[in-house]
Design a protein around this motif. Structure first.
Motif: not given
Ligand code: KDG
Length: 338
Positions: A103-107, A126-133, A135-141, A144-152
């Motif tokens: 959906f957002v190839n930057e991921f 992930l919790d820093g600036e670039v992670g947020q950047e 998440l913001d790209m998901l808006d166009d899709q 809303v990306g609210l947080a990173y969790w962990e698969n591992g």
């Protein structure tokens, strides 16, 4: 989760929430309902995280937002649940970043092989600036990306042979997530990768359609993959984050104070989830061996060889994603390690 008990491998018969959640609130008293679905089963820390989210949101809104939780792909696989979010027919899902990249190839940048040295570094990036950047790209899709969790960290299992170094990948049919970078990386390693939704994986291994798969130890153990796989190697080739996603249509329709509650709860439940997940991933390698799997350690030398082999894939995708963004991710990793 006390009620989950021993789940049968595929987890198809798993039942929807209420029962599992043991919540105090009733849906008919609520103004809003969140249907949250994941692909993993109810024994997985991801589901415990979802139940934690439910508890926080329901208690903070005094039951005015009711959360229904679904696991084991009861609402569909990662892709179809994201599409349902876009349409507004489902409110929450928590996929790995790999299928989000469709959906957002930057991921895909977070799925670069051997990118993160450890979970703590991943958290900071992930919790820093670039992670947020991202998440913001998901808006166009319409998500809303609210947080990173962990698969591992993902590790390889298969039913054919011990995998200790690159040549052992040769010709192994490996299920990967539906993500081009994963496919290309496994091709470079010499394997024969097949993309497939998680919901189809157990049967594919059982029927021998694929020889192997790769997932963190928690998933390998809790989904009962040891029943159909004999070998596990600590390849740790890719770190998989989860992203807590909400339907934009739903989120935008919530009053602002409720938006805040939902977004804070996603972060808070995520802290709980990450911790539970790390404990699980630490514990289950031993349990896999107790279940009879043969464990093979990857030497530093062998891992370096794998890393060199996939470098062209990283270069290619850096070009597609944009070298500037990729460099900022590398910089954030470096900063996190200071
Ligand atoms: O709930 C998330 C899962 O559906 C999925 O993302 C798990 O890592 C996964 C995989 O291999 O599909």
């Amino acid at each position: 989760n006390e009620n989950a008990g021993e789940e049968e491998n595929g987890g198809n018969e798993a039942d929807a929430d209420g029962e599992d959640g043991g919540g105090e609130y009733a849906q008919e008293d609520a103004s809003h309902t969140i249907r949250g679905g994941i692909g993993l089963n109810s024994d997985h820390p991801q589901y415990q995280g979802l139940l934690e989210f439910k508890e926080i949101v329901e208690s903070e809104t005094d039951g005015d937002i009711f959360v229904e939780t679904y696991h084991s792909g009861q609402l569909g696989d990662d892709r179809s649940m994201m599409e349902a979010l876009q349409l507004g027919s489902q409110e929450v899902t928590i996929p790995s970043t790999a299928p989000i990249a469709n959906f957002v190839n930057e991921f895909s940048v977070f799925d670069f092989p051997f990118l993160f040295p450890d979970s703590e570094t991943a958290d900071q990036v992930l919790d820093g600036e670039v992670g947020q950047e991202l998440l913001d790209m998901l808006d166009d899709q319409n998500m809303v990306g609210l947080a990173y969790w962990e698969n591992g960290f993902r590790d390889l299992t298969n039913s054919e042979r011990e995998v200790a170094s690159m040549e052992d990948f040769d010709g192994l049919t490996i299920r990967t997530m539906e993500n081009d970078l994963h496919l290309d990386a496994f091709r470079e390693l010499g394997a024969n990768p097949t993309p497939m939704a998680f919901t189809e994986l157990f049967t594919a291994m059982q029927q021998g359609t694929v020889d192997g798969q790769e997932n963190p130890y928690a998933t390998i153990y809790l989904e009962g993959f040891y029943e159909v796989q004999d070998y596990v190697s600590d390849t740790h080739h890719i770190y998989s984050p989860f992203v807590f996603l909400v339907s934009k249509q739903f989120y935008d329709g919530l009053p602002e104070d409720y938006q805040q509650i939902v977004s804070d709860a996603a972060v808070e439940a995520g802290e709980f989830q990450r911790e539970a997940n790390r404990e699980a991933n630490d514990q289950y390698l031993q349990d896999l061996q107790d279940e009879g799997m043969t464990f093979t350690e990857i030497s530093d030398e062998a891992r370096q060889e794998m890393q060199d082999a996939v470098q062209p894939v990283i270069d290619e995708y850096s070009g597609e994603i944009g070298q500037d963004l990729v460099d900022r991710v590398y910089q954030a990793i470096e900063d996190a390690q200071q």
